[in-house]
Write a protein that holds these residues in place. Structure first.
Motif, PDB file in Angstrom:
ATOM      1  N   TYR A 113      31.902  43.995  44.214  1.00 45.95           N
ATOM      2  CA  TYR A 113      32.664  43.686  43.007  1.00 45.95           C
ATOM      3  C   TYR A 113      34.099  43.381  43.428  1.00 45.95           C
ATOM      4  O   TYR A 113      34.816  44.259  43.912  1.00 45.95           O
TER       5      TYR A 113
ATOM      6  N   HIS B 194      30.292  39.694  42.994  1.00 48.80           N
ATOM      7  CA  HIS B 194      30.656  39.555  41.580  1.00 48.80           C
ATOM      8  C   HIS B 194      32.180  39.426  41.546  1.00 48.80           C
ATOM      9  O   HIS B 194      32.894  40.392  41.861  1.00 48.80           O
TER      10      HIS B 194
ATOM     11  N   LEU C 122      37.809  42.124  42.615  1.00 45.12           N
ATOM     12  CA  LEU C 122      38.840  41.948  41.602  1.00 45.12           C
ATOM     13  C   LEU C 122      39.969  41.127  42.201  1.00 45.12           C
ATOM     14  O   LEU C 122      40.555  41.514  43.218  1.00 45.12           O
TER      15      LEU C 122
ATOM     16  N   GLN D 166      37.459  34.487  33.902  1.00 44.62           N
ATOM     17  CA  GLN D 166      36.718  33.813  34.972  1.00 44.62           C
ATOM     18  C   GLN D 166      35.876  34.841  35.733  1.00 44.62           C
ATOM     19  O   GLN D 166      36.421  35.783  36.304  1.00 44.62           O
ATOM     20  N   TYR D 167      34.576  34.637  35.690  1.00 44.25           N
ATOM     21  CA  TYR D 167      33.648  35.550  36.365  1.00 44.25           C
ATOM     22  C   TYR D 167      32.604  34.713  37.081  1.00 44.25           C
ATOM     23  O   TYR D 167      32.013  33.798  36.499  1.00 44.25           O
ATOM     24  N   TYR D 168      32.397  34.988  38.353  1.00 47.49           N
ATOM     25  CA  TYR D 168      31.460  34.219  39.164  1.00 47.49           C
ATOM     26  C   TYR D 168      30.526  35.168  39.918  1.00 47.49           C
ATOM     27  O   TYR D 168      30.924  36.264  40.313  1.00 47.49           O
TER      28      TYR D 168
ATOM     29  N   ASP E 190      42.136  32.683  45.233  1.00 51.47           N
ATOM     30  CA  ASP E 190      41.297  33.827  45.582  1.00 51.47           C
ATOM     31  C   ASP E 190      41.147  33.865  47.101  1.00 51.47           C
ATOM     32  O   ASP E 190      40.669  32.914  47.703  1.00 51.47           O
TER      33      ASP E 190
ATOM     34  N   VAL F 190      37.915  39.332  30.800  1.00 51.83           N
ATOM     35  CA  VAL F 190      37.826  38.555  32.036  1.00 51.83           C
ATOM     36  C   VAL F 190      37.470  37.117  31.675  1.00 51.83           C
ATOM     37  O   VAL F 190      36.396  36.848  31.139  1.00 51.83           O
TER      38      VAL F 190
ATOM     39  N   PHE G 118      35.747  38.741  39.741  1.00 50.89           N
ATOM     40  CA  PHE G 118      36.497  38.786  38.490  1.00 50.89           C
ATOM     41  C   PHE G 118      37.919  38.314  38.769  1.00 50.89           C
ATOM     42  O   PHE G 118      38.640  38.948  39.550  1.00 50.89           O
TER      43      PHE G 118
END
Length: 298
Positions: free
Chosen positions: A96, A14, A98, A32-34, A240, A30, A16
């Motif tokens: 998760y 997940h 970040l 952009q969340y994928y 990222d 948030v 963020f």
């Protein structure tokens, strides 16, 4: 026949992407969340398959929808997952992630009954190792990793072991039984710092019979034993860094299979990692690289 056997775990990421972390008691939107299929070793297998390598993935999968998604992603890429051990009673690891200004923090909720790793050497299909050229061992329980490494070494395979941060924290005494069978050891700078702070030196690792100790250092390049290689200039913007180490490992292995010398293999690994860093998640950048390569050929 698979050229590379990858041992490790499946996970769902997940992701963020934030401009900044929230303050205490603050709510942050948030934008952009994928949700992406992941797992460090699974990402390595995915990247290798997309690069045209025949690869088999071995690990444990649960019986939930996330496991189905993870396995489908690998199959669609061309990874052989026929030897994954499925336990319907278990769930899939959810990470998760970040991401702030290209840098990541990962939270791994530890709950009961997760499909973390093959639990015992008896669950390993060693026959596939016999037919491979390179064996990659990722996030695998120590006792199982030792068995895989020992068997692979006895069959004359090139054994690559990646120490991720939680395993580095186990300490050198826990890892020593694995390391004596390893040809190429991969660590990021944080894992290396943990080992080094505990008193482990490069000479200690090389003295165990490891040929290459490779430490990835992000924008600061890569160290091969005591030699630093600076990264080539990349045009891609860092969004990222999730999965960059996985991409590096895959790129390295791809070039070693082609018979390239270690330094050239490392440079290719850095190039592939830069593409991954330019996209969210660990796999979109791999697909981007493959598409760009095909465009250059056509």
């Amino acid at each position: 026949m698979a050229e590379v056997i990858v041992f490790g775990s499946l996970a769902i990421d997940h992701i963020f992407i934030l401009d900044e972390l929230p303050e205490w008691d603050e709510v942050k939107i948030v934008k952009q969340y994928y949700i992406e299929a992941g797992g460090s070793a699974a990402n390595v297998a995915y990247a290798l398959a997309r690069l045209g390598v025949k690869v088999s993935f071995m690990g444990k999968a649960g019986g939930d929808k996330w496991a189905t998604r993870c396995l489908e992603s690998l199959r669609n890429a061309g990874v052989d997952v026929s030897r994954v051990v499925v336990d319907e009673r278990l769930g899939t690891v959810e990470a998760y992630v970040l991401v702030v200004n290209g840098r990541k923090m990962i939270l791994l909720p530890f709950v009961d009954k997760l499909a973390l790793s093959l639990k015992s050497p008896s669950e390993v299909d060693y026959s596939v190792v016999d037919k491979s050229r390179i064996v990659y061992i990722g996030e695998v329980f120590v006792e199982v990793a030792e068995s895989i490494a020992r068997y692979s070494k006895s069959r004359g395979k090139c054994v690559v072991y990646r120490i991720i941060t939680p395993y580095a924290r186990l300490g050198i005494e826990k890892l020593r039984k694995i390391l004596q069978y390893i040809d190429i050891l991969l660590l990021n700078s944080r894992s290396w710092k943990i080992l080094n702070t505990s008193g482990v030196t490069l000479d200690d690792l090389l003295g165990m019979g490891i040929e290459y100790v490779i430490v990835t250092r992000g924008k600061m390049g890569v160290k091969i034993n005591d030699k630093l290689l600076n990264p080539p200039p990349f045009k891609e913007k860092i969004l990222d860094t999730t999965g960059c180490g996985d991409a590096f490992a895959a790129g390295l292995i791809k070039k070693l299979l082609e018979g390239k010398e270690m330094e050239k293999a490392v440079y290719f690994g850095m190039l592939l990692a830069s593409y991954v860093a330019s996209e969210p998640g660990a796999r979109r950048g791999i697909d981007k690289f493959v598409k760009c390569a095909l465009n250059r050929i056509s």
